[in-house]
Design a protein around this motif. Structure first.
Motif, PDB file in Angstrom:
ATOM      1  N   GLY A 175       3.850   7.789   6.925  1.00 27.75           N
ATOM      2  CA  GLY A 175       2.895   7.176   6.019  1.00 27.75           C
ATOM      3  C   GLY A 175       1.488   7.712   6.175  1.00 27.75           C
ATOM      4  N   ARG A 212       4.266   1.781   2.051  1.00 24.81           N
ATOM      5  CA  ARG A 212       5.483   2.080   1.295  1.00 24.81           C
ATOM      6  C   ARG A 212       6.170   3.322   1.869  1.00 24.81           C
ATOM      7  N   ALA A 213       5.387   4.355   2.195  1.00 26.36           N
ATOM      8  CA  ALA A 213       5.963   5.574   2.775  1.00 26.36           C
ATOM      9  C   ALA A 213       6.563   5.295   4.146  1.00 26.36           C
ATOM     10  N   SER A 229       0.833  -1.204   0.000  1.00 25.40           N
ATOM     11  CA  SER A 229       0.000   0.000   0.000  1.00 25.40           C
ATOM     12  C   SER A 229       0.865   1.251   0.000  1.00 25.40           C
ATOM     13  N   LEU A 230       0.320   2.337  -0.501  1.00 22.44           N
ATOM     14  CA  LEU A 230       1.075   3.590  -0.572  1.00 22.44           C
ATOM     15  C   LEU A 230       1.500   4.051   0.817  1.00 22.44           C
ATOM     16  N   ARG A 231       0.625   3.888   1.802  1.00 21.22           N
ATOM     17  CA  ARG A 231       0.965   4.315   3.164  1.00 21.22           C
ATOM     18  C   ARG A 231       2.072   3.447   3.757  1.00 21.22           C
TER      19      ARG A 231
END
Length: 351
Positions: A268, A231-232, A227-229
């Motif tokens: 994130g 990943r951050a 997920s983008l979160r």
């Protein structure tokens, strides 16, 4: 404060412990309540195992108290703390229906004295419920007051205990009655400590194959589908590699274990709580087979138990974990297998 009888709940698992105090020596891992008093962590080496005449949970608490108190105030402080804990709760962490704030924390029995909580039956003026219900933090709260007493070392130990606790027994007799028992426990625990090898604590192993700095495999990439979160969060955590572990630190130059995971997930866009004891409730439960990058892995570490985790790391995928391990080490990547070798308390999916 007067003596309160506790009703023993489920016995805590007895394991080798490294207990936290204000002066870090070996290792630690739970978030701190305060940087100087009533700490939930720091580190000294504690023993483990049963003690004659005590339930298993009380024996574990006795060893925690001795390790914590000896580090700050020597043998005499440990004796005073043991006498106090024996008199107040028989060395059990007690909740209290008159102070429901303690109900969210693990307890080993129930007491009914005013609104007192924990091993030392401390009232709200002493500290938060989290501090009073934690064996290490509550010992440090007691030590804060004991060590502030002028000439406490020259007083009979039961007088020191009375001056700290201000119990209904104004002559300290309730504590004096525990002197022989406390001395026997201290002698036994010290004998065990003399042969304990603290350097044998379990440490995370670096991954196999070519690795870059601080254990990160040279070819690591955040797994596809993350997920983008998450990943951050992972990107932030890996950017901290090599920064030193410092007790209670939350960045930007140093971290403890839960400080790193909290700040990573903040990057994130997800707010999680500060300590391992509360991060075990963040997000939602997951399983080892369903672990996703960014998930939190909570373990006993060196200062906790399966029921009360003392360490946390973040799963990276590919069988890897990023962690801020302990004093004297730095943020690094280890294998999941080695990270979880001492048992897993909780696995939490955040986002």
């Amino acid at each position: 404060m007067k003596s309160v009888k506790g009703v023993l709940g489920a016995a805590l698992l007895t394991i080798m412990l490294v207990v936290v105090v204000g002066l870090g020596v070996v290792s630690g891992g739970v978030g701190a309540v305060d940087a100087s008093t009533g700490l939930l962590s720091g580190s000294v080496c504690a023993t483990s195992g049963p003690l004659a005449g005590l339930p298993r949970a009380a024996a574990e608490n006795a060893r925690i108290i001795v390790a914590t108190a000896s580090s700050r105030g020597g043998d005499r402080a440990a004796l005073v703390a043991l006498m106090t804990g024996l008199a107040e709760s028989n060395l059990l962490v007690l909740s209290n229906p008159h102070d429901p704030s303690g109900n969210k924390f693990l307890s080993q029995g129930v007491g009914y004295d005013h609104d007192s909580l924990g091993i030392f039956q401390q009232r709200p003026s002493w500290g938060s419920a989290a501090q009073r219900m934690d064996p290490v933090a509550s010992t440090n709260l007691l030590l804060d007051r004991l060590l502030a007493l002028p000439d406490w070392q020259s007083m009979p130990p039961w007088v020191s205990a009375q001056r700290v606790q201000v119990s209904a027994s104004s002559d300290g007799s309730v504590y004096r009655a525990q002197l022989d028992r406390a001395h026997a426990l201290l002698t036994r625990i010290q004998a065990d400590a003399a042969v304990k090898d603290c350097a044998g604590s379990r440490l995370g192993q670096a991954p196999a194959g070519p690795i870059g700095a601080h254990g990160l495999p040279a070819r690591y990439k955040v797994p596809a589908g993350t997920s983008l979160r998450a990943r951050a969060a992972i990107t932030f955590a890996l950017a901290q590699l090599g920064k030193p572990y410092v007790w209670a630190a939350t960045g930007p130059d140093s971290y403890d274990c839960s400080g790193l995971t909290q700040r990573a997930w903040s990057a994130g866009g997800v707010a999680i709580s500060r300590t391992t004891l509360t991060q075990r409730r963040d997000g939602s439960p997951t399983t080892a087979s369903a672990l996703a990058p960014g998930d939190l892995i909570l373990t006993p570490g060196s200062d906790g138990t399966l029921a009360a985790p003392g360490h946390v790391g973040m799963y990276l995928g590919d069988g890897l974990v990023v962690e801020a391990p302990h004093p004297g080490d730095s943020v690094k990547v280890v294998t999941y297998e080695s990270f979880a070798a001492g048992g897993v308390s909780d696995l939490r999916h955040i986002a």
